[in-house]
Design a protein around this motif. Structure first.
Motif, mmCIF file in Angstrom:
data_model
loop_
_atom_site.group_PDB
_atom_site.id
_atom_site.type_symbol
_atom_site.label_atom_id
_atom_site.label_comp_id
_atom_site.label_asym_id
_atom_site.label_seq_id
_atom_site.Cartn_x
_atom_site.Cartn_y
_atom_site.Cartn_z
ATOM 1 N N ARG A 154 0.836 -1.205 0.000
ATOM 2 C CA ARG A 154 0.000 0.000 0.000
ATOM 3 C C ARG A 154 0.865 1.247 0.000
ATOM 4 O O ARG A 154 0.585 2.213 -0.722
ATOM 5 N N PHE A 155 1.897 1.238 0.815
ATOM 6 C CA PHE A 155 2.799 2.383 0.892
ATOM 7 C C PHE A 155 3.543 2.571 -0.434
ATOM 8 O O PHE A 155 3.676 3.688 -0.936
ATOM 9 N N LEU A 156 4.013 1.457 -0.998
ATOM 10 C CA LEU A 156 4.717 1.524 -2.275
ATOM 11 C C LEU A 156 3.787 2.014 -3.381
ATOM 12 O O LEU A 156 4.165 2.864 -4.215
ATOM 13 N N GLY A 157 2.571 1.492 -3.412
ATOM 14 C CA GLY A 157 1.603 1.915 -4.422
ATOM 15 C C GLY A 157 1.261 3.389 -4.294
ATOM 16 O O GLY A 157 1.083 4.086 -5.303
ATOM 17 N N MET A 158 1.182 3.862 -3.059
ATOM 18 C CA MET A 158 0.894 5.275 -2.832
ATOM 19 C C MET A 158 1.997 6.154 -3.409
ATOM 20 O O MET A 158 1.734 7.177 -4.062
ATOM 21 N N MET A 159 3.248 5.781 -3.214
ATOM 22 C CA MET A 159 4.368 6.551 -3.734
ATOM 23 C C MET A 159 4.385 6.529 -5.265
ATOM 24 O O MET A 159 4.581 7.561 -5.923
ATOM 25 N N VAL A 160 4.189 5.350 -5.827
ATOM 26 C CA VAL A 160 4.202 5.221 -7.289
ATOM 27 C C VAL A 160 3.057 6.019 -7.906
ATOM 28 O O VAL A 160 3.232 6.718 -8.917
ATOM 29 N N VAL A 162 8.896 18.824 -6.984
ATOM 30 C CA VAL A 162 9.156 18.128 -5.705
ATOM 31 C C VAL A 162 8.089 18.484 -4.684
ATOM 32 O O VAL A 162 7.551 17.624 -3.982
ATOM 33 N N ILE A 163 7.770 19.780 -4.604
ATOM 34 C CA ILE A 163 6.709 20.217 -3.686
ATOM 35 C C ILE A 163 5.387 19.563 -4.069
ATOM 36 O O ILE A 163 4.605 19.138 -3.207
ATOM 37 N N GLY A 164 5.138 19.481 -5.375
ATOM 38 C CA GLY A 164 3.900 18.851 -5.845
ATOM 39 C C GLY A 164 3.828 17.388 -5.474
ATOM 40 O O GLY A 164 2.786 16.886 -5.022
ATOM 41 N N ILE A 165 4.972 16.688 -5.626
ATOM 42 C CA ILE A 165 5.000 15.264 -5.264
ATOM 43 C C ILE A 165 4.744 15.097 -3.765
ATOM 44 O O ILE A 165 3.967 14.236 -3.338
ATOM 45 N N VAL A 166 5.408 15.949 -2.963
ATOM 46 C CA VAL A 166 5.218 15.871 -1.503
ATOM 47 C C VAL A 166 3.769 16.150 -1.135
ATOM 48 O O VAL A 166 3.188 15.470 -0.268
ATOM 49 N N PHE A 167 3.174 17.125 -1.786
ATOM 50 C CA PHE A 167 1.780 17.471 -1.491
ATOM 51 C C PHE A 167 0.847 16.310 -1.819
ATOM 52 O O PHE A 167 -0.018 15.924 -1.003
ATOM 53 N N VAL A 168 1.029 15.739 -3.022
ATOM 54 C CA VAL A 168 0.177 14.605 -3.418
ATOM 55 C C VAL A 168 0.400 13.419 -2.479
ATOM 56 O O VAL A 168 -0.543 12.741 -2.060
ATOM 57 N N PHE A 169 1.687 13.196 -2.159
ATOM 58 C CA PHE A 169 2.004 12.097 -1.245
ATOM 59 C C PHE A 169 1.351 12.326 0.123
ATOM 60 O O PHE A 169 0.841 11.396 0.741
ATOM 61 N N PHE A 170 1.368 13.577 0.584
ATOM 62 C CA PHE A 170 0.772 13.911 1.871
ATOM 63 C C PHE A 170 -0.736 13.649 1.859
ATOM 64 O O PHE A 170 -1.297 13.127 2.830
ATOM 65 N N VAL A 171 -1.374 13.995 0.755
ATOM 66 C CA VAL A 171 -2.821 13.727 0.624
ATOM 67 C C VAL A 171 -3.086 12.230 0.702
ATOM 68 O O VAL A 171 -3.993 11.759 1.405
ATOM 69 N N PHE A 172 -2.264 11.450 -0.044
ATOM 70 C CA PHE A 172 -2.427 9.991 -0.003
ATOM 71 C C PHE A 172 -2.135 9.428 1.390
ATOM 72 O O PHE A 172 -2.764 8.464 1.814
ATOM 73 N N ILE A 227 -2.732 10.838 4.223
ATOM 74 C CA ILE A 227 -3.909 11.032 5.087
ATOM 75 C C ILE A 227 -4.909 9.893 4.884
ATOM 76 O O ILE A 227 -5.432 9.320 5.846
ATOM 77 N N PHE A 228 -5.147 9.552 3.605
ATOM 78 C CA PHE A 228 -6.059 8.435 3.326
ATOM 79 C C PHE A 228 -5.484 7.117 3.859
ATOM 80 O O PHE A 228 -6.226 6.267 4.364
ATOM 81 N N PHE A 229 -4.162 6.970 3.738
ATOM 82 C CA PHE A 229 -3.509 5.749 4.217
ATOM 83 C C PHE A 229 -3.665 5.613 5.735
ATOM 84 O O PHE A 229 -3.974 4.529 6.246
ATOM 85 N N LEU A 230 -3.463 6.711 6.444
ATOM 86 C CA LEU A 230 -3.590 6.674 7.906
ATOM 87 C C LEU A 230 -5.019 6.394 8.335
ATOM 88 O O LEU A 230 -5.263 5.667 9.311
ATOM 89 N N ASN A 231 -5.976 6.965 7.606
ATOM 90 C CA ASN A 231 -7.388 6.675 7.903
ATOM 91 C C ASN A 231 -7.682 5.195 7.720
ATOM 92 O O ASN A 231 -8.436 4.585 8.496
#
Length: 385
Positions: free
Chosen positions: A30-36, A90-100, A102-106
């Motif tokens: 799940r974590f790997l898929g989120m990053m990809v 890079v900021i965009g990737i971090v932002f998208v990753f951060f959004v994902f 949040i869903f991952f933690l939920n």
């Protein structure tokens, strides 16, 4: 070749359950898929906005939203979006990753909710704890804890009921010898000129009833004291043979009442390591039980010997065979083999419980067996400090 492969599969399944392999597997992918997925989104946006008409789209957006002139919007695009493109992405990737994230933690917190529900279920008697498949190891442990707690609660309830019954029987039985003591003392007081022979008889009966009354009161003290006591042991070298001889001598009057004898089979130089006071208490309890439940005019055999690094002490006596269901409960609190309170055998049902605790503190064991009208108690002690 199939057998080793089958064993390998079994070991893999065990590891899969025991080490939370399924949970680790699921979290990792799940974590790997989120990053990809975050990277792919940014990559697609990069190819769309930074090639072809992407620049024109950004200039147009700046004009419409911020009301800029074309030249100013183009300048910002070239000197900010183009010159700092890597940083922006890079900021965009971090932002998208951060959004994902949040869903991952939920999603991940559902496991904690499941564990909370499982813990709540520990207190619910008829509810079986069920968790997601990837948490089967925790589910197994929680259900084991639940069964253990239920067994302990049942044991406490049974012990409490036995104690209450015993106290009630004792309170009832105390009335009989107390009434007799008062009655005979009243007769002695009312007839001071009573013949000496009759007076001696009444005194003997009164004394016998008083001893019986004292024994019952001691049982009361034993019951109330049990939960408050803390047994402490201090080991030292013990002359085991002498201890057993002394114990037999002390109980000779009780043995004589029923015509029992004791045969000691042990080396005179036999020693043991332990707390002399507490071990004497253990052997005293066992021998008193042997006397109480022996047939009259029979021999009680005590054998003690050293085997490898242990000392084994056995008490054999002839008596009614103890049923297996009673034998298995003989070391439980407030349990008496003879439940008829009219009998003079037995006490508060704590002697063997305390004996077991003392032997356990010594790192040894105590067992009981009964068959063919023979009862055997065996105590094993480690032969070391």
């Amino acid at each position: 070749m199939l057998k080793p492969y089958g064993e390998w599969v079994i070991k893999l399944k065990d590891k899969y359950k025991a080490d939370y392999f399924q949970l680790k597997y699921k979290l990792f992918f799940r974590f790997l898929g989120m990053m990809v997925f975050a990277f792919l989104i940014i990559f697609v946006l990069y190819k769309t906005l930074w090639s072809g008409k992407g620049g024109d789209a950004i200039v147009s957006i700046l004009q419409k939203i911020l009301g800029m002139e074309y030249g100013d919007a183009l300048y910002i695009y070239r000197h900010i979006f183009r010159d700092y493109a890597e940083l922006i992405w890079v900021i965009g990737i971090v932002f998208v990753f951060f959004v994902f994230l949040i869903f991952f933690l939920n999603w991940f917190t559902k496991y904690f909710n499941a564990i909370n529900q499982g813990i709540d279920a520990l207190l619910e008697e008829d509810r079986i704890i069920s968790l997601p498949a990837e948490m089967s190891a925790i589910e197994l442990k929680l259900n084991t804890v639940k069964r253990t707690l239920q067994k302990r609660a049942l044991d406490v309830q049974i012990a409490e009921q036995r104690k209450n019954d015993l106290v009630m029987y004792l309170a009832h039985d105390i009335r009989t010898p107390l009434t007799s003591v008062i009655g005979y003392l009243s007769l002695l007081e009312e007839a001071p000129d009573m013949p000496l022979e009759q007076k001696a008889k009444y005194v003997h009966i009164t004394l016998d009833k008083a001893y019986r009354l004292e024994k019952m009161i001691n049982e009361f003290f034993e019951i109330t004291r049990y939960n408050l006591q803390q047994i402490k042991i201090e080991k030292e070298k013990i002359d085991l043979y002498y201890m057993l001889v002394q114990l037999i001598d002390e109980l000779t009057p009780i043995l004589s009442e029923k015509g029992n004898t004791v045969t000691l089979k042990a080396d005179e130089n036999l020693t043991a390591y332990g707390d002399p006071g507490n071990l004497a208490r253990v052997f005293n309890n066992i021998l008193k039980n042997a006397i109480a439940y022996s047939y009259p005019n029979t021999d009680i055999i005590i054998s003690a010997m050293e085997e490898e690094n242990e000392v084994v002490i056995s008490f054999h006596n002839k008596g009614h065979t103890i049923p297996q269901e009673k034998l298995s409960a003989i070391f439980e609190k407030f349990y008496r083999i003879d439940e008829a309170r009219t009998s003079n055998t037995g006490g508060a049902g704590l002697g063997l419980v305390i004996a077991k605790e003392i032997i356990s503190l010594h790192g040894g064991s105590i067992t009981a067996q009964s068959e063919n009208k023979t009862i055997i108690f065996t105590v094993t002690l480690p032969q070391s400090l």
